[in-house]
Motif scaffolding. Structure first.
Motif, PDB file in Angstrom:
ATOM      1  N   UNK A 132      13.705  -3.791  -8.700  1.00 42.36           N
ATOM      2  CA  UNK A 132      14.290  -2.906  -7.922  1.00 42.36           C
ATOM      3  C   UNK A 132      15.140  -3.820  -7.057  1.00 42.36           C
ATOM      4  N   UNK A 159       0.664  -1.161   0.030  1.00 40.93           N
ATOM      5  CA  UNK A 159       0.162   0.090  -0.026  1.00 40.93           C
ATOM      6  C   UNK A 159       0.770   1.224   0.051  1.00 40.93           C
ATOM      7  N   UNK A 160       1.932   1.153   0.615  1.00 43.87           N
ATOM      8  CA  UNK A 160       2.771   2.398   0.790  1.00 43.87           C
ATOM      9  C   UNK A 160       3.382   2.680  -0.755  1.00 43.87           C
ATOM     10  N   UNK A 161       3.571   1.751  -1.784  1.00 42.73           N
ATOM     11  CA  UNK A 161       4.077   2.474  -2.774  1.00 42.73           C
ATOM     12  C   UNK A 161       2.788   2.541  -4.046  1.00 42.73           C
ATOM     13  N   UNK A 193      17.315   0.909  -1.232  1.00 36.20           N
ATOM     14  CA  UNK A 193      15.959   0.559  -1.290  1.00 36.20           C
ATOM     15  C   UNK A 193      15.531   0.277   0.055  1.00 36.20           C
ATOM     16  N   UNK A 194      16.409  -0.291   0.881  1.00 36.19           N
ATOM     17  CA  UNK A 194      15.771  -0.779   2.241  1.00 36.19           C
ATOM     18  C   UNK A 194      15.435   0.397   3.001  1.00 36.19           C
ATOM     19  N   UNK A 219      18.314  -2.068  -7.579  1.00 37.49           N
ATOM     20  CA  UNK A 219      18.528  -0.787  -6.795  1.00 37.49           C
ATOM     21  C   UNK A 219      18.443   0.530  -7.482  1.00 37.49           C
ATOM     22  N   UNK A 259       3.609   6.237   5.722  1.00 36.86           N
ATOM     23  CA  UNK A 259       2.190   5.722   5.537  1.00 36.86           C
ATOM     24  C   UNK A 259       1.370   6.059   6.526  1.00 36.86           C
ATOM     25  N   UNK A 280      14.564   3.345   1.553  1.00 36.61           N
ATOM     26  CA  UNK A 280      13.387   3.804   0.990  1.00 36.61           C
ATOM     27  C   UNK A 280      11.948   3.151   1.515  1.00 36.61           C
ATOM     28  N   UNK A 281      12.175   1.475   1.754  1.00 33.13           N
ATOM     29  CA  UNK A 281      11.041   0.983   2.135  1.00 33.13           C
ATOM     30  C   UNK A 281      10.673   1.538   3.520  1.00 33.13           C
ATOM     31  N   UNK A 294       9.033   4.752   3.687  1.00 30.02           N
ATOM     32  CA  UNK A 294       7.633   4.779   3.256  1.00 30.02           C
ATOM     33  C   UNK A 294       6.769   4.046   4.297  1.00 30.02           C
ATOM     34  N   UNK A 295       7.054   2.836   4.739  1.00 28.75           N
ATOM     35  CA  UNK A 295       6.441   2.277   5.858  1.00 28.75           C
ATOM     36  C   UNK A 295       5.800   3.302   6.798  1.00 28.75           C
ATOM     37  N   UNK A 297       9.121  -3.062  -8.474  1.00 26.67           N
ATOM     38  CA  UNK A 297       9.534  -3.998  -7.035  1.00 26.67           C
ATOM     39  C   UNK A 297      10.618  -5.063  -7.221  1.00 26.67           C
TER      40      UNK A 297
END
Lengths: 229, 393
Positions: free
Chosen positions: A111, A98-100, B8-9, A115, B19, B11-12, B15-16, A108
């Motif tokens: 990525x 949901x966050x993306x 990426x980690x 990366x 949200x 970034x995730x 975002x978590x 994803x």
């Protein structure tokens, strides 16, 4: 025709308080580029088999060779790489994050390994979105689009890394009949365009009969393998 | 879009947290309050301790060399400059050779009298021991012959004014008249009953030759090292004099300071511990909340280590934000405290002292503890089986 999948004498037990036999000497193979259904009633072992094919679970004996790679010999990190490169998953529930945004969700799998994005991969994502008719919702978040659109986005995500096999577990289970029809037609369309192999787990005969091969499971054993011309 | 996925980690993780922004902000606020309390308590205790040390020891000798009371031969310290040849001067803030003696002080009318200590001094290292520059409250500090600087205790008790004349009487009954040219106030009862005059005048009045002194007074850079430095002095030179340091004469003060330091450490430790436990629980909760997302990421090919990194980053983001906000709160509370709580002169009760190195170390330790809490709670991620979560679920 090339074999994309070879399953040899696979046995799987669930080791809880009591050992339960889930798959009993399952053997079959699949040619590249076909749409195959694994059909059976609830508890027949079809989801268990799908888990094993995708490297999400381990088995007690036998061999599974996917695109010339014996997955029983892979460690955790190698299995992660295998799943990322060779397998595309489509689940009954879309499991978009949901966050993306939809575009980020589609990208994803790419990525996770690379990366970073480039024009090429973004265009590829957009092309896939175009094929499945969700090009207008790429910048939206999953909570703001319909269930059918989410499932189509999940299909794009499964395809972004050009996997050898798409594993779909009851992909239309949460959809109405109209969207079910759309999704199955998409599978067949993508199979035709990209020659991607599909393995679809279903309890619905109508869906099974759209496939070129039907493997029927009952009580953890294959009862029939039919070619559907 | 190209660059934001390089980490990426992270970034995730971001975002978590973004949200459910309101919830994340509440978590940060809650932790920052704990951190604010931790820093506020530490700074207040350090400041009161520093002010107490300054008030009691700031203008006093930390190590004193003086003749033994019973010694009939070495009754005065001669040529104190020679003592410095064997000393490591880096240990010392101030060194003063002092000539002193008990006197009686009379006001101009001769009616009011008071006991005081007459002192003349020679600064061997750095400025004067008594901090005349910052402690002078009226008048001037440059004493000439026939003039005196007096402590506030003398000034107040004898009800003197600036430029008044006072009489001082030594132990053999000699009198001397001097003019009061300045008054100092250190806040230390002992020091505030001193009378400071020219060293030569005091030597003459008390019967000392020019190279003779009553004591050698040392102030060290770190008051808690005075016993160590005293041992170094003893090792370097065989003095026929008594050497003592402030801890021997101030056991109660020392106990009080030690108790204060210990309680500060305990308080900070337990606050930090509770913050770490909170982070541990919060990250655990986040992992449970994100079970499905974790399962999906594993299914998509993300390695366990990378997923664990996502949650470590989450705790790191929460931790750094909380520490920054906590520090801001701490300083706001300190500001409020110093503005609201004042003495009878309308000045803050004490100066705020922040030990920079210790402060930075505490901030870094906080962040590290929080990140560690995040790591420990995210170790369970490798046990999450995606097949159980996402397929058939």
């Amino acid at each position: 025709m090339d074999k994309i999948l070879i399953v040899k004498n696979v046995v799987k037990y669930y080791h809880d308080k009591v050992d339960t036999l889930a798959l009993n000497n399952v053997s079959f193979d699949l040619e590249k580029g076909i749409v195959c259904s694994i059909y059976g009633q609830s508890g027949s072992g079809k989801t268990t088999l799908l888990n094993l094919l995708g490297g999400l679970d381990s088995f007690d004996s036998g061999e599974i060779i996917v695109d010339n790679q014996n997955i029983s010999k892979l460690n955790d990190d190698e299995l992660s790489f295998f799943r990322n490169q060779k397998i595309g998953f489509i689940f009954q529930f879309h499991y978009l994050i949901s966050e993306f945004t939809i575009l980020e969700n589609i990208l994803m799998p790419y990525l996770i390994l690379n990366k970073k994005t480039n024009k090429e991969i973004i265009n590829k994502a957009k092309e896939l979105a175009d094929i499945v008719n969700i090009e207008d919702v790429l910048e939206k978040y999953p909570d703001y689009i319909s269930g059918g659109e989410r499932q189509r986005a999940a299909i794009c995500r499964a395809l972004i890394n050009d996997p050898s096999i798409i594993l779909a577990d009851e992909p239309t289970g949460n959809l109405d009949s109209k969207n079910t029809e759309i999704v199955m037609d998409l599978f067949l369309k993508i199979n035709k365009i990209k020659k991607t192999t599909f393995i679809i787990v279903t309890h619905d005969e109508k869906i099974a009969y759209k496939s070129q091969k039907i493997i029927e499971l009952k009580d953890g054993q294959i009862v029939s393998i039919r070619e559907n011309k | 879009m190209t660059n934001k996925f390089k980490m990426l980690e992270f970034f995730i993780a971001f975002r978590f947290l973004k949200y459910k922004l309101f919830r994340s902000l509440i978590i940060i606020l809650a932790i920052s309050i704990g951190i604010a309390v931790q820093f506020f308590v530490a700074i207040i205790i350090d400041s009161t301790q520093a002010n107490l040390i300054k008030r009691t020891l700031g203008y006093s000798s930390h190590i004193t060399i003086k003749p033994f009371d019973n010694d009939k031969i070495n009754t005065k310290i001669k040529n104190p400059e020679n003592f410095l040849k064997n000393l490591d001067l880096n240990n010392f803030k101030k060194i003063v050779a002092s000539v002193e003696g008990g006197v009686l002080v009379y006001d101009f009318s001769g009616k009011e009298e008071k006991s005081a200590k007459l002192i003349g001094f020679n600064n061997l290292l750095d400025k004067d021991l008594y901090g005349l520059e910052e402690n002078l409250i009226i008048g001037e500090k440059n004493i000439k012959n026939g003039e005196a600087l007096i402590g506030y205790g003398v000034y107040d008790d004898l009800k003197l004014n600036l430029n008044d004349f006072i009489s001082i009487r030594n132990n053999i009954g000699d009198f001397k008249g001097v003019k009061v040219i300045g008054v100092f106030k250190t806040g230390n009862q002992l020091t505030d009953n001193y009378i400071l005059m020219n060293k030569e005048e005091v030597q003459d009045f008390l019967g000392f030759k020019r190279y003779e002194y009553s004591s050698l007074l040392f102030q060290v850079n770190n008051v808690f090292d005075s016993d160590k430095i005293k041992r170094q002095i003893l090792n370097n030179y065989n003095y026929p004099y008594e050497i003592y340091e402030w801890k021997e004469k101030n056991k109660q003060l020392l106990n009080g300071l030690s108790a204060q330091s210990t309680s500060s450490i305990f308080i900070q430790f337990f606050i930090l511990f509770s913050i770490s436990i909170s982070i541990f629980s919060i990250i655990n909760m986040k992992i449970v909340e994100k079970y499905k997302e974790i399962g999906v990421l594993k299914a998509l090919g993300m390695k366990n280590k990378k997923i664990t990194l996502v949650f470590i980053y989450m705790s790191f983001i929460l931790g750094i934000s909380s520490v920054i906000l906590g520090l801001i709160f701490a300083f706001l509370i300190l500001n409020l405290f110093t503005n609201l709580v004042k003495n009878e002169q309308g000045l803050p009760l004490f100066d705020i002292v922040i030990k920079t190195n210790y402060f930075i170390a505490t901030v870094l330790f906080n962040i590290f503890s929080i990140a560690l809490a995040g790591y420990l709670s995210s170790r369970k991620i490798s046990k999450i089986e995606p097949s159980k979560i996402i397929i058939g679920g």
